[in-house]
Design a protein around this motif. Structure first.
Motif, PDB file in Angstrom:
ATOM      1  N   GLU A 114     -11.790  10.290  -5.359  1.00 29.26           N
ATOM      2  CA  GLU A 114     -12.363  10.927  -6.551  1.00 29.26           C
ATOM      3  C   GLU A 114     -11.367  10.942  -7.699  1.00 29.26           C
ATOM      4  OE1 GLU A 114     -15.365  12.294  -7.479  1.00 29.26           O
ATOM      5  OE2 GLU A 114     -16.210  11.408  -5.667  1.00 29.26           O
ATOM      6  N   ALA A 115     -10.124  11.261  -7.400  1.00 31.89           N
ATOM      7  CA  ALA A 115      -9.099  11.364  -8.440  1.00 31.89           C
ATOM      8  C   ALA A 115      -8.865  10.038  -9.142  1.00 31.89           C
ATOM      9  CB  ALA A 115      -7.785  11.883  -7.844  1.00 31.89           C
ATOM     10  N   LEU A 116      -8.882   8.943  -8.377  1.00 32.37           N
ATOM     11  CA  LEU A 116      -8.493   7.637  -8.918  1.00 32.37           C
ATOM     12  C   LEU A 116      -9.655   6.677  -9.156  1.00 32.37           C
ATOM     13  CD1 LEU A 116      -5.354   7.026  -6.678  1.00 32.37           C
ATOM     14  CD2 LEU A 116      -5.419   7.908  -9.030  1.00 32.37           C
ATOM     15  N   GLY A 117     -10.866   7.049  -8.753  1.00 31.69           N
ATOM     16  CA  GLY A 117     -11.986   6.125  -8.869  1.00 31.69           C
ATOM     17  C   GLY A 117     -11.933   5.028  -7.822  1.00 31.69           C
ATOM     18  N   TYR A 118     -11.346   5.311  -6.669  1.00 28.05           N
ATOM     19  CA  TYR A 118     -11.238   4.370  -5.563  1.00 28.05           C
ATOM     20  C   TYR A 118     -12.474   4.487  -4.663  1.00 28.05           C
ATOM     21  CZ  TYR A 118      -6.316   2.821  -5.975  1.00 28.05           C
ATOM     22  OH  TYR A 118      -5.142   2.228  -6.343  1.00 28.05           O
ATOM     23  N   GLU A 119     -12.569   3.562  -3.704  1.00 29.75           N
ATOM     24  CA  GLU A 119     -13.633   3.564  -2.709  1.00 29.75           C
ATOM     25  C   GLU A 119     -13.022   3.539  -1.313  1.00 29.75           C
ATOM     26  OE1 GLU A 119     -15.903   0.045  -3.525  1.00 29.75           O
ATOM     27  OE2 GLU A 119     -16.762   0.886  -5.363  1.00 29.75           O
ATOM     28  N   PHE A 120     -13.755   4.106  -0.349  1.00 30.58           N
ATOM     29  CA  PHE A 120     -13.331   4.019   1.049  1.00 30.58           C
ATOM     30  C   PHE A 120     -13.437   2.573   1.506  1.00 30.58           C
ATOM     31  CE2 PHE A 120     -14.033   8.550   0.925  1.00 30.58           C
ATOM     32  CZ  PHE A 120     -13.090   9.039   1.804  1.00 30.58           C
ATOM     33  N   ASP A 121     -12.513   2.154   2.372  1.00 31.02           N
ATOM     34  CA  ASP A 121     -12.587   0.820   2.955  1.00 31.02           C
ATOM     35  C   ASP A 121     -13.871   0.687   3.765  1.00 31.02           C
ATOM     36  OD1 ASP A 121     -10.112   0.324   1.838  1.00 31.02           O
ATOM     37  OD2 ASP A 121      -9.093   0.003   3.760  1.00 31.02           O
ATOM     38  N   ALA A 122     -14.473  -0.484   3.717  1.00 31.51           N
ATOM     39  CA  ALA A 122     -15.689  -0.763   4.474  1.00 31.51           C
ATOM     40  C   ALA A 122     -15.359  -0.870   5.961  1.00 31.51           C
ATOM     41  CB  ALA A 122     -16.304  -2.072   3.984  1.00 31.51           C
ATOM     42  N   PRO A 123     -16.355  -0.645   6.811  1.00 34.55           N
ATOM     43  CA  PRO A 123     -16.117  -0.834   8.251  1.00 34.55           C
ATOM     44  C   PRO A 123     -15.852  -2.306   8.554  1.00 34.55           C
ATOM     45  CG  PRO A 123     -18.436  -0.324   7.818  1.00 34.55           C
ATOM     46  CD  PRO A 123     -17.712  -0.197   6.522  1.00 34.55           C
TER      47      PRO A 123
ATOM     48  N   GLN B 230       0.858  -1.172   0.000  1.00 30.80           N
ATOM     49  CA  GLN B 230       0.000   0.000   0.000  1.00 30.80           C
ATOM     50  C   GLN B 230       0.898   1.226   0.000  1.00 30.80           C
ATOM     51  OE1 GLN B 230      -2.455  -0.081   3.526  1.00 30.80           O
ATOM     52  NE2 GLN B 230      -0.883   0.798   4.806  1.00 30.80           N
ATOM     53  N   VAL B 231       0.347   2.353  -0.410  1.00 29.08           N
ATOM     54  CA  VAL B 231       1.060   3.625  -0.381  1.00 29.08           C
ATOM     55  C   VAL B 231       0.481   4.412   0.788  1.00 29.08           C
ATOM     56  CG1 VAL B 231       1.578   5.749  -1.635  1.00 29.08           C
ATOM     57  CG2 VAL B 231       1.432   3.570  -2.869  1.00 29.08           C
ATOM     58  N   THR B 232       1.350   4.913   1.677  1.00 34.39           N
ATOM     59  CA  THR B 232       0.911   5.623   2.874  1.00 34.39           C
ATOM     60  C   THR B 232       1.264   7.103   2.762  1.00 34.39           C
ATOM     61  OG1 THR B 232       1.189   3.641   4.216  1.00 34.39           O
ATOM     62  CG2 THR B 232       1.149   5.751   5.381  1.00 34.39           C
ATOM     63  N   TYR B 233       0.285   7.939   3.083  1.00 39.07           N
ATOM     64  CA  TYR B 233       0.465   9.390   3.110  1.00 39.07           C
ATOM     65  C   TYR B 233       0.423   9.871   4.545  1.00 39.07           C
ATOM     66  CZ  TYR B 233      -0.362  10.215  -1.886  1.00 39.07           C
ATOM     67  OH  TYR B 233      -0.272  10.263  -3.242  1.00 39.07           O
ATOM     68  N   ASP B 234       1.415  10.657   4.963  1.00 36.40           N
ATOM     69  CA  ASP B 234       1.342  11.415   6.200  1.00 36.40           C
ATOM     70  C   ASP B 234       0.605  12.704   5.856  1.00 36.40           C
ATOM     71  OD1 ASP B 234       2.874   9.458   7.386  1.00 36.40           O
ATOM     72  OD2 ASP B 234       4.703  10.644   7.436  1.00 36.40           O
TER      73      ASP B 234
ATOM     74  N   SER C 244      -7.425   7.029   7.508  1.00 37.46           N
ATOM     75  CA  SER C 244      -8.449   6.673   6.535  1.00 37.46           C
ATOM     76  C   SER C 244      -7.772   5.857   5.445  1.00 37.46           C
ATOM     77  CB  SER C 244      -9.101   7.932   5.953  1.00 37.46           C
ATOM     78  OG  SER C 244     -10.236   7.593   5.186  1.00 37.46           O
ATOM     79  N   ALA C 245      -8.542   5.009   4.780  1.00 34.91           N
ATOM     80  CA  ALA C 245      -7.968   4.181   3.717  1.00 34.91           C
ATOM     81  C   ALA C 245      -8.955   4.034   2.578  1.00 34.91           C
ATOM     82  CB  ALA C 245      -7.577   2.813   4.259  1.00 34.91           C
ATOM     83  N   ILE C 246      -8.405   3.952   1.369  1.00 30.74           N
ATOM     84  CA  ILE C 246      -9.209   3.741   0.168  1.00 30.74           C
ATOM     85  C   ILE C 246      -8.570   2.632  -0.656  1.00 30.74           C
ATOM     86  CG2 ILE C 246     -10.144   6.093   0.128  1.00 30.74           C
ATOM     87  CD1 ILE C 246      -8.085   6.779  -2.060  1.00 30.74           C
ATOM     88  N   HIS C 247      -9.377   2.025  -1.501  1.00 34.63           N
ATOM     89  CA  HIS C 247      -8.879   0.909  -2.315  1.00 34.63           C
ATOM     90  C   HIS C 247      -9.499   0.938  -3.704  1.00 34.63           C
ATOM     91  CE1 HIS C 247     -12.655  -0.517  -0.613  1.00 34.63           C
ATOM     92  NE2 HIS C 247     -12.766  -1.237  -1.730  1.00 34.63           N
ATOM     93  N   ASP C 248      -8.838   0.260  -4.611  1.00 34.26           N
ATOM     94  CA  ASP C 248      -9.322   0.063  -5.971  1.00 34.26           C
ATOM     95  C   ASP C 248     -10.483  -0.930  -5.905  1.00 34.26           C
ATOM     96  OD1 ASP C 248      -9.695  -0.624  -8.656  1.00 34.26           O
ATOM     97  OD2 ASP C 248      -7.784  -1.686  -8.824  1.00 34.26           O
ATOM     98  N   PRO C 249     -11.687  -0.549  -6.378  1.00 30.95           N
ATOM     99  CA  PRO C 249     -12.815  -1.474  -6.283  1.00 30.95           C
ATOM    100  C   PRO C 249     -12.608  -2.772  -7.072  1.00 30.95           C
ATOM    101  CG  PRO C 249     -13.426   0.483  -7.542  1.00 30.95           C
ATOM    102  CD  PRO C 249     -12.059   0.716  -6.981  1.00 30.95           C
ATOM    103  N   GLU C 250     -11.710  -2.772  -8.049  1.00 30.30           N
ATOM    104  CA  GLU C 250     -11.423  -3.986  -8.813  1.00 30.30           C
ATOM    105  C   GLU C 250     -10.333  -4.830  -8.152  1.00 30.30           C
ATOM    106  OE1 GLU C 250     -10.760  -3.018 -12.922  1.00 30.30           O
ATOM    107  OE2 GLU C 250     -12.593  -1.814 -12.994  1.00 30.30           O
ATOM    108  N   GLY C 251      -9.672  -4.269  -7.149  1.00 29.17           N
ATOM    109  CA  GLY C 251      -8.690  -5.024  -6.394  1.00 29.17           C
ATOM    110  C   GLY C 251      -7.353  -5.241  -7.074  1.00 29.17           C
ATOM    111  N   THR C 252      -7.057  -4.482  -8.122  1.00 28.48           N
ATOM    112  CA  THR C 252      -5.795  -4.704  -8.834  1.00 28.48           C
ATOM    113  C   THR C 252      -4.713  -3.682  -8.489  1.00 28.48           C
ATOM    114  OG1 THR C 252      -6.568  -3.427 -10.743  1.00 28.48           O
ATOM    115  CG2 THR C 252      -6.956  -5.810 -10.793  1.00 28.48           C
ATOM    116  N   MET C 253      -5.107  -2.519  -8.006  1.00 23.19           N
ATOM    117  CA  MET C 253      -4.146  -1.445  -7.726  1.00 23.19           C
ATOM    118  C   MET C 253      -3.878  -1.363  -6.223  1.00 23.19           C
ATOM    119  SD  MET C 253      -3.721  -0.586 -10.820  1.00 23.19           S
ATOM    120  CE  MET C 253      -2.825   0.924 -10.816  1.00 23.19           C
ATOM    121  N   PRO C 254      -2.793  -0.686  -5.817  1.00 23.64           N
ATOM    122  CA  PRO C 254      -2.463  -0.621  -4.388  1.00 23.64           C
ATOM    123  C   PRO C 254      -3.497   0.159  -3.575  1.00 23.64           C
ATOM    124  CG  PRO C 254      -0.672   0.273  -5.731  1.00 23.64           C
ATOM    125  CD  PRO C 254      -1.801  -0.025  -6.645  1.00 23.64           C
TER     126      PRO C 254
END
Length: 145
Positions: free
Chosen positions: A23-32, A6-10, A57-67
């Motif tokens: 929004e920029a990448l078409g990602y989704e927030f991680d589910a609870p 994963q890529v981590t941002y401070d 906070s964390a977001i992910h690629d809904p297709e599961g292929t990107m970090p």
């Protein structure tokens, strides 16, 4: 065998910055976590005070292929240029004016979300097809490529 990463941002505001990048990448927030309908329900159950709920906070690629992208609050602000940055592949396969028009359109879309355009680098064949340097709402540099 390749490792998942994963890529981590401070950052100062994990929720807002995660929202920008979603929004920029078409990602989704991680589910609870399992057993909770919302993150607030989980945080209530765990006794996390309201003023500490934007610590990560964390977001992910809904297709599961990107970090996955993870955002964690830190007390200090950004002070220098990033040593590592994302290249958002906006115009692969496009060249010349068509490429720069696509990059320009994406730059405008991201600026409406809070990004800033820092520099436009026009094509200089054969070494560069052209790209745009941007900064996200907290000043982290990235490129539209």
């Amino acid at each position: 065998m390749a490792k998942e990463f994963q890529v981590t941002y401070d950052c100062a505001d994990p929720g807002a910055l995660a929202g920008f990048w979603a929004e920029a990448l078409g990602y989704e927030f991680d589910a609870p976590p399992p057993g909770f309908d919302t993150w607030d329900a989980a945080l209530d159950a765990w006794g996390v005070p309201a003023d500490q709920r934007n610590g990560a906070s964390a977001i992910h690629d809904p297709e599961g292929t990107m970090p996955r992208l993870y955002f964690q609050r830190v007390p200090e602000g950004k002070t220098i240029k990033n040593r590592v940055h994302l290249d958002v592949r906006t115009a692969p396969g496009l060249e010349g004016e068509e490429r720069m028009a696509a990059l320009g359109a994406e730059s405008e879309r991201l600026q409406a979300l809070g990004a800033r355009q820092l520099k436009r680098n026009d094509p200089e064949p054969p070494m560069s097809q052209g790209f745009i340097i941007m900064a996200d709402p907290e000043g982290n540099e990235f490129c539209l490529d």
